[in-house]
Structure formats: C-alpha cells, structure tokens
Design a protein around this motif. Structure first.
Motif, PDB file in Angstrom:
ATOM      1  N   GLU A 207       0.863  -1.183   0.000  1.00 23.27           N
ATOM      2  CA  GLU A 207       0.000   0.000   0.000  1.00 23.27           C
ATOM      3  C   GLU A 207       0.895   1.227   0.000  1.00 23.27           C
ATOM      4  OE1 GLU A 207      -3.700  -1.682   2.708  1.00 23.27           O
ATOM      5  OE2 GLU A 207      -1.899  -0.892   3.677  1.00 23.27           O
TER       6      GLU A 207
ATOM      7  N   LYS B 106       0.345   3.232   4.092  1.00 19.86           N
ATOM      8  CA  LYS B 106       0.055   2.078   4.924  1.00 19.86           C
ATOM      9  C   LYS B 106      -1.263   2.268   5.654  1.00 19.86           C
ATOM     10  CE  LYS B 106       2.645  -1.201   7.752  1.00 19.86           C
ATOM     11  NZ  LYS B 106       2.634  -2.252   6.727  1.00 19.86           N
TER      12      LYS B 106
ATOM     13  N   SER C 211      -4.034   2.484   4.020  1.00 19.48           N
ATOM     14  CA  SER C 211      -4.904   3.025   2.958  1.00 19.48           C
ATOM     15  C   SER C 211      -5.866   4.094   3.462  1.00 19.48           C
ATOM     16  CB  SER C 211      -5.695   1.883   2.290  1.00 19.48           C
ATOM     17  OG  SER C 211      -4.831   0.966   1.691  1.00 19.48           O
TER      18      SER C 211
ATOM     19  N   TYR D 167      -0.022   3.930  11.826  1.00 23.95           N
ATOM     20  CA  TYR D 167       1.299   3.295  11.894  1.00 23.95           C
ATOM     21  C   TYR D 167       2.350   4.341  12.216  1.00 23.95           C
ATOM     22  CZ  TYR D 167      -1.133  -0.544   9.627  1.00 23.95           C
ATOM     23  OH  TYR D 167      -2.008  -1.555   9.345  1.00 23.95           O
TER      24      TYR D 167
ATOM     25  N   GLY E 294       6.677   1.514  11.373  1.00 27.26           N
ATOM     26  CA  GLY E 294       5.724   0.580  10.790  1.00 27.26           C
ATOM     27  C   GLY E 294       4.896  -0.176  11.807  1.00 27.26           C
TER      28      GLY E 294
ATOM     29  N   SER F   8      -2.764   0.332  -4.236  1.00 26.84           N
ATOM     30  CA  SER F   8      -2.585  -1.008  -3.668  1.00 26.84           C
ATOM     31  C   SER F   8      -1.969  -1.901  -4.724  1.00 26.84           C
ATOM     32  CB  SER F   8      -3.933  -1.582  -3.212  1.00 26.84           C
ATOM     33  OG  SER F   8      -4.482  -0.793  -2.178  1.00 26.84           O
TER      34      SER F   8
END
Length: 808
Positions: A39, A42, A44, A103, A107, A162
């Motif tokens: 993505e 991250k 989305s 995130y 991450g 994506s």
C-alpha cells in the motif's frame, strides 16, 4: 528479486488475481517464493475522514492542549483533545475515528480508542501528515481545503495505490528475467499455451528527438572486450526535485527508496527493462570527453558511499580527461553524481563484460543492482532503446531537453546464435511426444526464430539476451517449462537401469570406512580447501613455493589451497574446544593441493583427529585418555577392515609429531600417525594433547586394486593356545618377539598376541616380563599336545638365542 504486479500489467494486460499469476510464473520456472501486499499509504487511510472544527478552546487542565468539537458529517459533533498549536475553529482537518489503525515511523500499528486526556474525553485524533503517511512533516496538524464536505473519506482525496509484490527466487542462469519486461515475456509465453493471447506492450520511444546540439560529449573506449557496446546522450535545462507520486510508489513497492527524479528515472528503467544506466552531472565532467578504460593499480577513488577505494589494474572505469568518475557497471563516484543543483547530465547506457564486472564487484565487496545484472549478462540489443526510454522519462518528470546526438560505440554487433532441434531427441528427453505445432508456438512465444523446418527437426536463431540457451538440450528445457512439467503424464510402466559398479570404487570404500569410524564414535567434518598461506611456516615439511595460490582470493586468510589436512582440522578442534567440548573424534575425507614446479597435483587423504578421553564421563567406566597406542590400534582396525596386510612400521621424525609412526605396504606409505607437537597445537590455542592420523588414500586405493580376495572354508578343527611368560631386557620390543615367531615358518601358527607387560621389584634390574599367547590350528585335523609342545620348544630356543629371553 521483487516484481510489482501493477508494473507487470503495464507490459501485459491481465485480470488474473495475484495468486493465479504467481502459480503460472512458478510453473514457468520463475519460482514465486511469496506474495506481499503493498500500500502506498500504509493502512490506505481507512477510517480517516474530513472533519470540521466547530469550536476550539484551551484545555482546562493542560497548557499545551486544545479542547475541540469536530463535526464528522453525520450525527452529533465529537469532542477531541488536540496538542497541535495550529488547530483552530472553522478548519477542515483529517480525523482518525475510533477504531482506525495508524502506523508509526517504524511501521508498528496502533489503534485509536476512546479515552480521557487530563480528565477530558477524546473521541478520535486530528492528524498531522506524518501520522497518516502522507508526508514527513509533524509541524502541526494538516489543514485541508475549506470546500471539502465533512465526512468525506480521505482515501478519496489522495491517490492510494494497492499492489501485490512477487518475491521471485531467480536462478543465476535466467539473466533475461531480471526485469519486469523479462518476467512479462515469460508470463506471455505461459498465457499463450493457455490460449490467452495477450498483447505484449513495450514502452514507446518514437517521440525521442534531439532539441539542440549544444552539449556534445565525445566517448573513447580503450578495450572493446571489456565494453562491447557503449551509448550516451546529454540532457540540459533539468529541474532536479522529488519524483512524482506514481514513480515513487513503483520504486517503494519493490523495496527501493526514492532519491530524486533523475536517479529515480534511471532506477525505474533498470527494473523495468533490465538495463542499468548512470547519470553524470555534466558540469563535473571535465574536457567534454568520456573515457572508458582501466587505471594503474593503486589509484585512489571515492565512491558514492563516501568510501575511498584502491583500484585494481583490471577494474574498468568511466573517466573524464582528468579523473575517474565511476566504477563501470558497479558503483558511481562521489564527485560526479546528480545533486539538487544539477541542471545538465550525461546519461550512460552500456554493456560491460560480465566476467570483468564480477571480478571488480568481488574485489571491492560491492553488490549493487547494476552489478547484479551485468555479472549475469544483460541484453546487449536494448542498450540504445533503454537510453531513449530513460531520456524520455527524465524529460517527462524533470523537464529539460536532449542536447546532443546519441553517441554509440558498437564495433562488433552481437548476432543471434543458431541451434538445431531434433524432434526424436526432444521426445526422448521429455518422455512424451509434444505436437510439432505446439513446439513451434512455444518457440515463437519465446522470441526464438524458426529459420528451417524439416521432418526431423527445426533450425532456430536464439536472441543474444537468452545467453543460457546455446544447446539443443537448452531449447528442449525451454519447451518443457513453457509446455508445463505438470502436463507430462506418468507411465504405468517403470523402467530402471542398473549401472555396473566396481566394489572398489572410491565412494564405496569411503562409505565402508566412514561407517566404521561413525560406529567408533567419530564425527565427519568437511574442512575448507582454502586456507592461510601462513600455515606452511608452522612445519618444515611444507614449502611455500608448493602453495597453489588463488588469483582472486576472498581474503588473505583464504588465499591458497591447503597442502595439509592438519591445519583445517585443528581449526575445527579449536572451534569445539572453545565451546566447552573437550572430548571428541573427527574424520575427514578430502584432498591436499600442491604446485610442484608449475605442475599442480591433488592427493586424496583420510585424516583423523581426536583429543580428550575415549568416551564420555560415566560412573561405571573410569576416564581413559586417548593415547598413542589407542591411535595405533584404531589404524590397524581400519587397515584390517580394508583387507590389507603385511604392513611394515618405522618411526616418523618431523616437527608435526612429538612421537609418530609410519606404516607402509609393498614400499607404499599408507598412513602416518602420532601426537601433534605442543608448538603447533598452541598456534590454534589448544592446550591439550591432540592425536592425528593421515592416510594416503590414493595409495590405499591402488593397493586395493591389486589385491586378490581369496575365500577359504571355516576350519572344522579347534585352535590350540599356548602362553609364554618371557623375561627379557627392557630394550627388546614386542615386535621382535612377533617377527621371530612369524619367521619360524610354522604353517600352523595363526596369531601372536601380547596380553600383559610387567615391570616390578621382583624382576632383576633392567628386565621386564612379556606374557605372550600363541594360537595354532591345523585345518585338516585336530592338533595333538605333542605337536604343539614341539613348536613351542622351537620358539623358546629362538627367543633365547636371538633376544636372551628366559621363561619365568
């Protein structure tokens, strides 16, 4: 190697899901080891909506916090505590609602929950751009366009891409598949066999043109073997900045970090077409000339990573008239790279000799995307095409114009190579008859041109980029992998062939002795044949001039082939002792390597190494250290298992053994054994006794080849034993007694054994006692006491006459 599915679809249109495409790629030999979702943002932006700040007041219990009410498009406004200094009533802001997953910069995921902050409820989070993955700024919250409707999902405002990324375990021979175009070519071939004739789309370069010729650069290639093809062009009036989002997403999806639009464009074309490129800042190229040449050994050069490297005389370099700019095909230089102030570049696209690039990369410990491809061999035919493709892409994202004609040096054009395929041989290897039309279709889908067709086979021209397809069997493999291994049926009849094999084959004899040693508690080791040249200085029995040296050593400690099995074995002993393993036994089958006046020789050996006690500690058995006589007994057990006999012994005096013994058969040395000197053991930080045995395996195999095996029936009559207790001088060895008995020429004597040695106060000074047993057997009848007594009397007299022994 990572391949983006979205990127792949630019070459071949397909609506298959990623899993199905991955299965087909694996069937085609491009094994997909995993498929990861990607993505561009991250998460989305799921759960993040546009909110309108209705009120904003100071938090009653905290000086740096604000208490806001935010309308999210439906229902009642929610209260959110915000720490940003720039939040204000009337703003449109991004709000992460309850349950949204965000995130951090590492991450790691965390979820927005209801809670209280300093006593006030907070039902969501007003976000900064770095918290949403939309940028790096954390200087306050994002303020959105005031015309946006509250409740609008933020994913509708930002282009969230994506993708699925294939992790392909590429085998070294498939250099043609080291790009998205290469993988797409294979995918098209596989789809053709499924009757899905998708169009193969390649980037167009028809719009390439030269705007002016104001920045001409000349190119000189000194060695066309090292650089068979070299192309370059200049571009000016460029604007170096960040790449557009779509390009950044492409690079990020395959694990690359975007740098700037010029560098990103060259990386994009590298992974798109498989052709490495390099952009030089034209303002740093002196003399308006590029020279492709080698430089004197020892020349200093600083690469892009800031490391100063010392060049080898065989390293191919890209230089201007004054200085080196780049290690060709491997790594760029610090002083010629593109920076924010760059406005003009010289863009390079070339084909370099794979062997030369591999050696250079190994010498400098560099492994780059470019060297990875050059080492395996890229497509020499797309060098100019890739240059045009990159130039057009740079113009698209950085502006500017082409300011010179393309310089091309290509003195010897690469030709397609011809291969002939015989249908019968193909069917025999494949195990099934594939229709001829199917074979032709497969070859056409792989860009292999059919130039001649007969009843028995085909004549073909294979393009240069398939450098792994040079023989008929290679073509058959290509046909089979595209046709599908799974489509080959199984026969109900199973055929097997049994090869004739000599029982004295080397591997058979090794297995016999290896099983014996394993049964005695030994572990097999495999030492490195490459070793340190300093080891020959540990013993006078090895000479430095006999070393076999490496032309391109990985390090000085691994720069020569071993002349002895001892030192690599002692490395293993030291390694285990340092890990508190004090008792162990090792064996190794291997080779030693020697250079005798320019003639290289290899010698097969079996080495044994052991130290400590014979067995692990046990309360029922006392500790028994490994002694020289244990070594000797073990060696004789191996010789007996091999069926060899009539050995002769002599002491070994060298600086390897503190005490040693050599055994020979028919004047051929077969083994040396002994205890390693403390000086050599100390060199490996070993402070306990180490036993070492080295068998000359070549001599053993030659003796076995000459040995005739005789079979005799088991005797029907019993053996008779007699014992002597002999009093003799201390300097008389048992071997003397053994030889006297065996040389007495008594055909009934089967064995002589020493079963006790005594030295004590009850014996005269300088004397010792041997208890020796003698076994006799007549294979035709039972022996009488009278016969045996007569033989023993003869032995007694010989012992007395030749050694001065008396019976106790």
């Amino acid at each position: 190697m990572q391949i983006s599915y979205n990127w792949l679809k630019q070459f071949i249109k397909t609506d298959w899901d990623a899993a199905k495409t991955g299965e087909l790629l694996t069937d085609l030999g491009l094994e997909v080891e995993g498929i990861e979702a990607f993505e561009s943002i991250k998460g989305s932006l799921e759960g993040v909506v546009v909110g309108e700040v209705l009120t904003c007041v100071k938090h009653p219990n905290a000086d740096r916090l604000q208490l806001t009410t935010v309308y999210l498009g439906n229902g009642d406004p929610v209260q959110i505590v915000c720490g940003a200094h720039n939040v204000a009533a009337g703003q449109k802001v991004p709000v992460a609602t309850i349950g949204t997953t965000l995130y951090d910069d590492k991450g790691e995921a965390w979820t927005i929950k209801n809670g209280k902050i300093r006593g006030e409820e907070s039902n969501g989070m007003i976000c900064a751009e770095d918290e949403l993955g939309l940028g790096k700024s954390h200087d306050g919250i994002m303020v959105l366009d005031k015309n946006l409707e509250p409740g609008t999902p933020l994913s509708e405002l930002y282009d969230v891409e994506s993708d699925h990324v294939f992790e392909i375990g590429l085998t070294p021979n498939r250099a043609d598949a080291m790009s998205h175009m290469g993988v797409a070519r294979d995918l098209r071939a596989g789809m053709v066999q499924l009757n899905l004739n998708s169009e193969f789309i390649t980037p167009s370069t028809s719009s390439f043109y030269v705007a002016n010729r104001t920045q001409k650069v000349t190119v000189e290639v000194a060695d066309h073997e090292l650089a068979p093809r070299y192309c370059g062009v200049t571009l000016g009036n460029l604007n170096v900045k960040e790449s557009p989002v779509w390009l950044q997403n492409r690079l990020k999806s395959i694990g690359l970090t975007p740098k700037n639009n010029i560098v990103d464009a060259t990386n994009y074309v590298l992974h798109e077409l498989g052709q490495p490129l390099h952009a030089f800042d034209l303002s740093r190229v002196n003399g308006e000339e590029i020279q492709v040449k080698t430089l004197p050994s020892g020349t200093k050069f600083t690469t892009l990573d800031g490391v100063e490297r010392e060049l080898h005389e065989e390293d191919l370099m890209i230089c201007d008239t004054d200085k080196p700019l780049c290690i060709a095909g491997v790594f760029g230089g610090e002083d010629s790279g593109v920076s924010e102030g760059t406005t003009s570049i010289f863009l390079e696209s070339a084909y370099f000799n794979p062997v030369s690039i591999r050696k250079t990369a190994k010498r400098h410990g560099l492994n780059t995307d470019a060297s990875f491809r050059f080492e395996r061999g890229i497509d020499i035919n797309i060098t100019k095409y890739a240059l045009k493709r990159a130039a057009l892409l740079i113009q698209e994202i950085a502006g500017g114009e082409v300011t010179s004609d393309i310089v091309e040096i290509y003195p010897k054009k690469a030709e397609d190579h011809q291969v002939v395929l015989n249908y019968d041989r193909a069917y025999k290897l494949i195990g099934e008859e594939i229709p001829k039309e199917t074979i032709k279709s497969i070859l056409a889908s792989l860009d292999i041109k059919i130039i001649n067709v007969t009843e028995s086979g085909l004549g073909m021209m294979v393009p240069p980029y398939r450098n792994d397809v040079t023989r008929e069997v290679d073509v058959i493999e290509e046909i089979l992998r595209v046709y599908g291994y799974n489509n080959i049926g199984f026969k109900t009849k199973l055929n097997a062939s049994i090869a004739s094999s000599n029982r004295l084959e080397d591997y058979r004899v090794q297995n016999i002795i290896g099983d014996q040693l394993a049964g005695l508690g030994f572990y097999e080791i495999m030492g490195n044949s490459l070793t340190s040249p300093a080891y020959v200085e540990l013993t006078e029995s090895l000479k430095k001039e006999h070393n076999v040296s490496m032309l391109n050593p990985l390090s000085n400690d691994l720069s020569v082939m071993r002349q002895s099995m001892l030192f690599s074995g002692l490395e293993a002993v030291s390694h285990n002792l340092n890990r508190r393993q004090d008792n162990f036994k090792f064996f190794e089958f291997g080779k030693t390597y020697h250079n005798y006046n320019g003639t290289h020789e290899e010698q097969k050996c079996l080495s044994l190494l052991f130290t400590g006690n014979r067995a692990a500690e046990n309360w029922t058995v006392p500790a028994m250290p490994t002694t020289f006589f244990y070594l000797k007994g073990l060696v004789y057990a191996i010789i007996e298992r091999l069926g060899l006999e009539h050995t002769t012994e002599k002491p070994v005096k060298n600086d390897i053994f503190s005490e040693g013994l050599q055994l020979s058969i028919s004047k051929k040395e077969i083994v040396q054994l002994g205890t390693v000197t403390k000086k050599i053991a100390a060199r490996f930080d070993i402070d306990q006794e180490v036993g070492y045995v080295i068998f000359n395996w070549d001599n053993i195999l030659s003796l076995l080849a000459d040995k005739k095996t005789l079979f005799t029936p088991i005797p029907k009559f019993p053996a008779v034993r007699r014992d002597f207790a002999l009093l003799l001088d201390k300097n008389v060895p048992f071997s003397k007694i053994y030889d006297i008995a065996n040389n007495a020429d008594h055909k009934f004597l089967k064995d002589v054994n020493l079963f006790d040695v005594y030295e004590g106060k009850s014996l005269p000074e300088g004397k010792k006692s041997y208890a020796v047993s003698f076994m006799f057997q007549d294979e035709k009848k039972t022996m009488t006491d009278k016969q045996v007594d007569k033989i023993m009397a003869t032995f007694r007299k010989k012992f007395e006459d030749e050694t001065g022994a008396t019976l106790r």
